[in-house]
Scaffold this motif. Structure first.
Motif, mmCIF file in Angstrom:
data_model
loop_
_atom_site.group_PDB
_atom_site.id
_atom_site.type_symbol
_atom_site.label_atom_id
_atom_site.label_comp_id
_atom_site.label_asym_id
_atom_site.label_seq_id
_atom_site.Cartn_x
_atom_site.Cartn_y
_atom_site.Cartn_z
ATOM 1 N N THR A 8 11.077 44.162 59.818
ATOM 2 C CA THR A 8 11.773 44.295 58.539
ATOM 3 C C THR A 8 11.971 45.734 58.085
ATOM 4 N N ARG A 10 13.815 49.332 57.777
ATOM 5 C CA ARG A 10 15.243 49.584 57.557
ATOM 6 C C ARG A 10 15.937 50.300 58.714
ATOM 7 N N GLN A 36 15.202 37.034 64.605
ATOM 8 C CA GLN A 36 15.004 37.577 63.263
ATOM 9 C C GLN A 36 15.588 38.979 63.349
ATOM 10 N N GLY A 38 16.539 41.333 60.746
ATOM 11 C CA GLY A 38 16.264 42.418 59.811
ATOM 12 C C GLY A 38 17.529 43.166 59.438
ATOM 13 N N TYR A 39 17.494 44.486 59.600
ATOM 14 C CA TYR A 39 18.636 45.336 59.241
ATOM 15 C C TYR A 39 19.530 45.659 60.436
ATOM 16 N N PRO A 51 18.559 37.113 59.301
ATOM 17 C CA PRO A 51 18.045 38.436 58.910
ATOM 18 C C PRO A 51 16.564 38.465 58.541
ATOM 19 N N PHE A 52 16.150 37.610 57.627
ATOM 20 C CA PHE A 52 14.772 37.654 57.155
ATOM 21 C C PHE A 52 14.206 36.249 57.068
ATOM 22 N N THR A 54 10.488 33.940 55.957
ATOM 23 C CA THR A 54 9.151 33.959 55.367
ATOM 24 C C THR A 54 8.141 33.948 56.510
ATOM 25 N N SER A 76 4.059 41.969 64.397
ATOM 26 C CA SER A 76 4.883 41.010 65.145
ATOM 27 C C SER A 76 4.195 40.605 66.445
#
Length: 159
Positions: A8, A10, A36, A38-39, A51-52, A54, A76
């Motif tokens: 996650t 940036r 997954q 992320g950016y 993207p994201f 829980t 991770s």
């Protein structure tokens, strides 16, 4: 299913997704891939990105996966290892703008040297590892207690 994780922070990790797309197009990966993202800005041609997630959703994908392809984020990697999943790590590189330094190279080397993961830094390495990842032998991962926690426990026990 293969689950891919980029974390996650940036920083996009387009190279990892390009390697996965190329492995699918070469017929090396024939199963579903969910990532997954992320950016990461890269739009895959051959797999699904979310993207994201829980932590609970992340854990569900890990549990359902045959193997994991992950950036070299400690959280991770350890999350997957604690669930007994084989992990292929692709470290982010500073020279390609994927992170601020090359600490992920160092992290991936430590995990690999301890026999916990396989590392792929190129298309050839990824394509070699994916088909046989379940046949490789990895050391069971056991989370080590930090020195701080040990010190606190020792102090409490001494009271």
């Amino acid at each position: 299913m293969i689950f891919a994780i980029v974390g996650t922070q940036r920083f996009p990790f387009n190279r990892m997704f390009e390697l996965i797309d190329e492995a699918i197009e070469a017929g090396i990966i024939e199963e579903e891939v969910v990532a997954q993202s992320g950016y990461t800005e890269y739009q895959p041609r051959n797999f699904t990105v979310i993207p994201f997630l829980t932590q609970e959703e992340m854990n569900e994908y890990v549990e359902r996966s045959r193997c994991i392809i992950s950036h070299a984020g400690v959280g991770s990697i350890t999350n997957c290892l604690e669930r007994g999943k084989p992990v292929i790590v692709i470290p982010r590189r500073k020279e390609w703008g994927e992170h601020v330094d090359d600490h992920q190279l160092e992290i991936s080397k430590v995990f690999q040297d301890n026999g916990y993961v396989a590392v792929a830094e190129s298309q050839a390495e990824l394509q070699k590892l994916v088909p046989c990842i379940e046949e490789l032998t990895f050391q069971p991962y056991v989370r080590k207690q930090s020195d701080l926690i040990s010190s606190i426990k020792n102090y409490v026990n001494s009271l």
